[in-house]
Write a protein that holds these residues in place. Structure first.
Motif, mmCIF file in Angstrom:
data_model
loop_
_atom_site.group_PDB
_atom_site.id
_atom_site.type_symbol
_atom_site.label_atom_id
_atom_site.label_comp_id
_atom_site.label_asym_id
_atom_site.label_seq_id
_atom_site.Cartn_x
_atom_site.Cartn_y
_atom_site.Cartn_z
ATOM 1 N N LEU A 1 64.766 -26.565 42.705
ATOM 2 C CA LEU A 1 63.514 -26.021 42.440
ATOM 3 C C LEU A 1 62.771 -27.326 41.534
ATOM 4 O O LEU A 1 63.202 -27.674 40.597
ATOM 5 C CB LEU A 1 63.660 -24.793 41.565
ATOM 6 C CG LEU A 1 62.201 -24.065 41.305
ATOM 7 C CD1 LEU A 1 61.471 -23.696 42.465
ATOM 8 C CD2 LEU A 1 62.467 -22.873 40.422
ATOM 9 N N ILE A 2 61.553 -27.246 41.719
ATOM 10 C CA ILE A 2 60.595 -28.096 41.080
ATOM 11 C C ILE A 2 59.325 -27.281 40.252
ATOM 12 O O ILE A 2 58.657 -26.819 41.131
ATOM 13 C CB ILE A 2 60.085 -29.535 41.848
ATOM 14 C CG1 ILE A 2 61.206 -30.587 42.185
ATOM 15 C CG2 ILE A 2 59.068 -30.265 40.982
ATOM 16 C CD1 ILE A 2 60.968 -31.370 43.311
ATOM 17 N N GLU A 3 59.160 -27.437 39.233
ATOM 18 C CA GLU A 3 58.060 -26.617 38.548
ATOM 19 C C GLU A 3 56.781 -27.642 38.465
ATOM 20 O O GLU A 3 56.994 -28.719 37.919
ATOM 21 C CB GLU A 3 58.292 -26.002 37.440
ATOM 22 C CG GLU A 3 59.198 -24.670 37.356
ATOM 23 C CD GLU A 3 59.527 -24.191 36.071
ATOM 24 O OE1 GLU A 3 59.145 -24.635 34.959
ATOM 25 O OE2 GLU A 3 60.155 -22.847 36.259
ATOM 26 N N ASN A 4 55.676 -27.278 39.306
ATOM 27 C CA ASN A 4 54.642 -28.197 38.896
ATOM 28 C C ASN A 4 53.558 -27.457 38.561
ATOM 29 O O ASN A 4 52.540 -27.101 39.569
ATOM 30 C CB ASN A 4 54.395 -28.806 40.388
ATOM 31 C CG ASN A 4 53.683 -29.980 40.327
ATOM 32 O OD1 ASN A 4 53.500 -30.736 39.282
ATOM 33 N ND2 ASN A 4 53.083 -30.731 41.612
ATOM 34 N N PHE A 5 53.429 -27.259 37.283
ATOM 35 C CA PHE A 5 52.057 -26.675 36.790
ATOM 36 C C PHE A 5 51.210 -27.601 35.990
ATOM 37 O O PHE A 5 51.459 -28.778 35.714
ATOM 38 C CB PHE A 5 52.537 -25.500 35.829
ATOM 39 C CG PHE A 5 53.442 -24.592 36.262
ATOM 40 C CD1 PHE A 5 53.221 -23.729 37.207
ATOM 41 C CD2 PHE A 5 54.610 -24.455 35.646
ATOM 42 C CE1 PHE A 5 53.962 -22.714 37.742
ATOM 43 C CE2 PHE A 5 55.558 -23.491 36.029
ATOM 44 C CZ PHE A 5 55.414 -22.702 37.273
ATOM 45 N N GLY A 6 49.843 -27.319 36.174
ATOM 46 C CA GLY A 6 48.933 -28.191 35.370
ATOM 47 C C GLY A 6 49.461 -28.375 33.749
ATOM 48 O O GLY A 6 49.986 -27.604 33.169
ATOM 49 N N SER A 7 48.989 -29.663 33.235
ATOM 50 C CA SER A 7 49.339 -29.925 31.929
ATOM 51 C C SER A 7 48.292 -30.789 31.295
ATOM 52 O O SER A 7 47.745 -31.417 32.056
ATOM 53 C CB SER A 7 50.623 -30.455 31.756
ATOM 54 O OG SER A 7 51.007 -31.747 32.552
ATOM 55 N N ASN A 8 48.311 -30.863 29.971
ATOM 56 C CA ASN A 8 47.572 -31.962 29.528
ATOM 57 C C ASN A 8 48.136 -33.143 29.318
ATOM 58 O O ASN A 8 48.718 -33.531 28.420
ATOM 59 C CB ASN A 8 47.033 -31.501 27.853
ATOM 60 C CG ASN A 8 46.311 -30.067 28.023
ATOM 61 O OD1 ASN A 8 46.870 -28.654 27.887
ATOM 62 N ND2 ASN A 8 45.097 -29.892 28.209
ATOM 63 N N PHE A 9 47.948 -33.946 30.529
ATOM 64 C CA PHE A 9 48.676 -35.185 30.313
ATOM 65 C C PHE A 9 47.853 -36.683 30.667
ATOM 66 O O PHE A 9 48.519 -37.624 30.273
ATOM 67 C CB PHE A 9 49.867 -35.353 31.387
ATOM 68 C CG PHE A 9 49.582 -35.350 32.635
ATOM 69 C CD1 PHE A 9 49.356 -36.702 33.242
ATOM 70 C CD2 PHE A 9 49.160 -34.291 33.634
ATOM 71 C CE1 PHE A 9 49.104 -36.908 34.700
ATOM 72 C CE2 PHE A 9 48.667 -34.506 34.794
ATOM 73 C CZ PHE A 9 48.773 -35.843 35.439
ATOM 74 N N ALA A 10 46.774 -36.342 30.893
ATOM 75 C CA ALA A 10 46.083 -37.551 31.336
ATOM 76 C C ALA A 10 44.894 -37.954 30.294
ATOM 77 O O ALA A 10 44.589 -37.306 29.521
ATOM 78 C CB ALA A 10 45.246 -37.182 32.552
ATOM 79 N N THR A 11 44.432 -39.215 30.416
ATOM 80 C CA THR A 11 43.289 -39.620 29.740
ATOM 81 C C THR A 11 42.323 -40.707 30.634
ATOM 82 O O THR A 11 42.941 -41.269 31.677
ATOM 83 C CB THR A 11 43.763 -40.582 28.672
ATOM 84 O OG1 THR A 11 44.751 -40.101 27.841
ATOM 85 C CG2 THR A 11 42.745 -41.479 27.990
ATOM 86 N N THR A 12 41.318 -40.397 30.563
ATOM 87 C CA THR A 12 40.143 -41.314 31.207
ATOM 88 C C THR A 12 39.211 -42.032 30.164
ATOM 89 O O THR A 12 38.820 -41.186 29.369
ATOM 90 C CB THR A 12 39.315 -40.275 32.127
ATOM 91 O OG1 THR A 12 40.019 -39.759 33.148
ATOM 92 C CG2 THR A 12 38.173 -41.008 32.692
ATOM 93 N N GLU A 13 38.991 -43.244 30.464
ATOM 94 C CA GLU A 13 38.209 -44.026 29.728
ATOM 95 C C GLU A 13 37.133 -44.573 30.563
ATOM 96 O O GLU A 13 37.429 -45.195 31.715
ATOM 97 C CB GLU A 13 38.862 -45.143 29.048
ATOM 98 C CG GLU A 13 39.902 -44.865 28.097
ATOM 99 C CD GLU A 13 40.873 -45.792 27.425
ATOM 100 O OE1 GLU A 13 40.209 -46.973 27.466
ATOM 101 O OE2 GLU A 13 41.673 -45.726 26.846
ATOM 102 N N THR A 14 35.926 -44.448 30.310
ATOM 103 C CA THR A 14 34.945 -45.081 31.036
ATOM 104 C C THR A 14 33.604 -45.593 30.203
ATOM 105 O O THR A 14 33.498 -44.917 29.218
ATOM 106 C CB THR A 14 34.274 -43.973 32.277
ATOM 107 O OG1 THR A 14 33.262 -44.506 33.171
ATOM 108 C CG2 THR A 14 33.860 -42.712 31.381
#
Length: 362
Positions: A235-248
């Motif tokens: 089984l793989i649990e694939n839930f949303g998480s606070n893992f990303a960063t965007t710079e612009t």
């Protein structure tokens, strides 16, 4: 000015019996889901004339969400007119985005997804034990090879442990009106968003498990991947998480011009242009060094996409050519490998990967 806001939100998703039982073709089953949220907000704003032609604006907003917490976000802006026809302006502020109701409370559903099991591929005779990738082209893989990939059961849904996305931004520019009917404006902006809510693709979850196991993690469950008999993924649990960063950062240019054509009437034209100078979405780990490596790769005609680091060692680099292909999924290009490794070892490692080495060389 001051204000207050109170809001109640409700979320409900009701599936019919066939959906719940997983009898709908293409569906992943699931259960009914519901959630509720109460939001209380306070906000205030004031303008302060400082000097002749200079005015500042201060604003602050406080939000209290019963399902994830509180946040306080200020904003400061200023405008200055050295002459009547010219306005200089600048602003700075913090922001946030609360996870929406679906991201928090969506019901779980499950279904199969094709993945490359890098842990098992690393143990396969046709796999690289260091990277977990095949050492031969896919067409040459033996039948039943773990490096050929397989279906894995994936469960997806809401995540009640999500936090808010946060942002900081600043901007500066001017508006010049040399004529009554002509104005020109230019604005520069810089925005950074942290703790972005996103759902990793299933292969990213496999890659993360591989990194953790290479770093020493053990057990039937590592990261979001569970394994059963024979070490196969169960089984793989694939839930949303606070893992990303965007710079612009980027700019906006605008020109407005009005004119009259006698009895025909009055006309106004508007020309607007702008663009992002640099946009990059990365994980927190990649964000520390992506700007440094990017310039090296661009010099070779490649776009930097991502890297894998295990124990401070670069083990994988993902690049794509300006035309979109070919994609390099591992360090198979000898020239690129040597160039990047030399650069990492001599310029990045002492300050980013090995704190002990940094102290010795300081």
């Amino acid at each position: 000015a001051m204000g207050f806001e109170y809001r109640d939100d409700d979320f409900d998703r009701n599936l019919d019996e066939q959906d719940t039982a997983g009898n709908v073709v293409g569906g992943g089953g699931g259960n009914d889901a519901s959630g509720a949220r109460t939001v209380k907000s306070l906000f205030a704003e004031t303008s302060i004339p400082v000097l002749s032609g200079l005015e500042t604006r201060l604003a602050v907003r406080y939000d209290d969400y019963n399902d994830f917490g509180t946040t306080l976000n200020p904003q400061v802006s200023a405008g200055y007119r050295p002459i009547d026809s010219l306005l200089l302006r600048a602003s700075w502020g913090n922001g946030f985005r609360a996870p929406n109701m679906s991201e928090l409370y969506e019901a779980n559903s499950q279904g199969p997804t094709f993945v490359l099991d890098r842990v098992r591929c690393a143990q396969d005779p046709q796999g690289d034990p260091e990277t977990g990738f095949p050492t031969v082209p896919n067409d040459d893989l033996d039948p039943g090879s773990a490096c050929a990939g397989s279906d894995a059961l994936v469960v997806e849904g809401g995540n009640r442990d999500l936090d808010a996305e946060t942002s900081s931004q600043w901007g500066a520019g001017f508006v010049w009106s040399p004529l009554d009917d002509l104005s020109l404006s230019f604005d520069w902006y810089d925005i950074e968003i942290e703790d972005e809510i996103a759902v990793k693709n299933t292969q990213q979850q496999i890659d993360e498990e591989f990194r953790l196991r290479r770093a020493g993690a053990t057990g039937d469950v590592v990261g979001n991947v569970a394994r059963g008999g024979g070490g196969r993924i169960s089984l793989i649990e694939n839930f949303g998480s606070n893992f990303a960063t965007t710079e612009t950062d980027g700019f906006d240019v605008e020109v407005n011009y009005g004119f009259t054509l006698g009895a025909v009437g009055d006309f106004r034209t508007n020309v607007h242009a702008g663009g992002d100078v640099f946009v990059h979405q990365v994980t927190a780990q990649e964000a520390r060094i992506c700007r440094i490596i990017k310039d090296k790769l661009v010099a070779d005609g490649l776009y930097f996409v991502g890297i894998d680091i295990i124990g401070g060692k670069l083990v994988e680099i993902n690049c794509v050519s300006p035309g979109g292909i070919p994609r390099i999924n591992q360090l198979s290009n000898d020239h690129l490998e040597r160039k990047v490794i030399d650069f990492i070892e001599h310029k990045v490692a002492p300050t980013h990967f090995d704190d002990r080495q940094e102290k010795r060389t300081a």
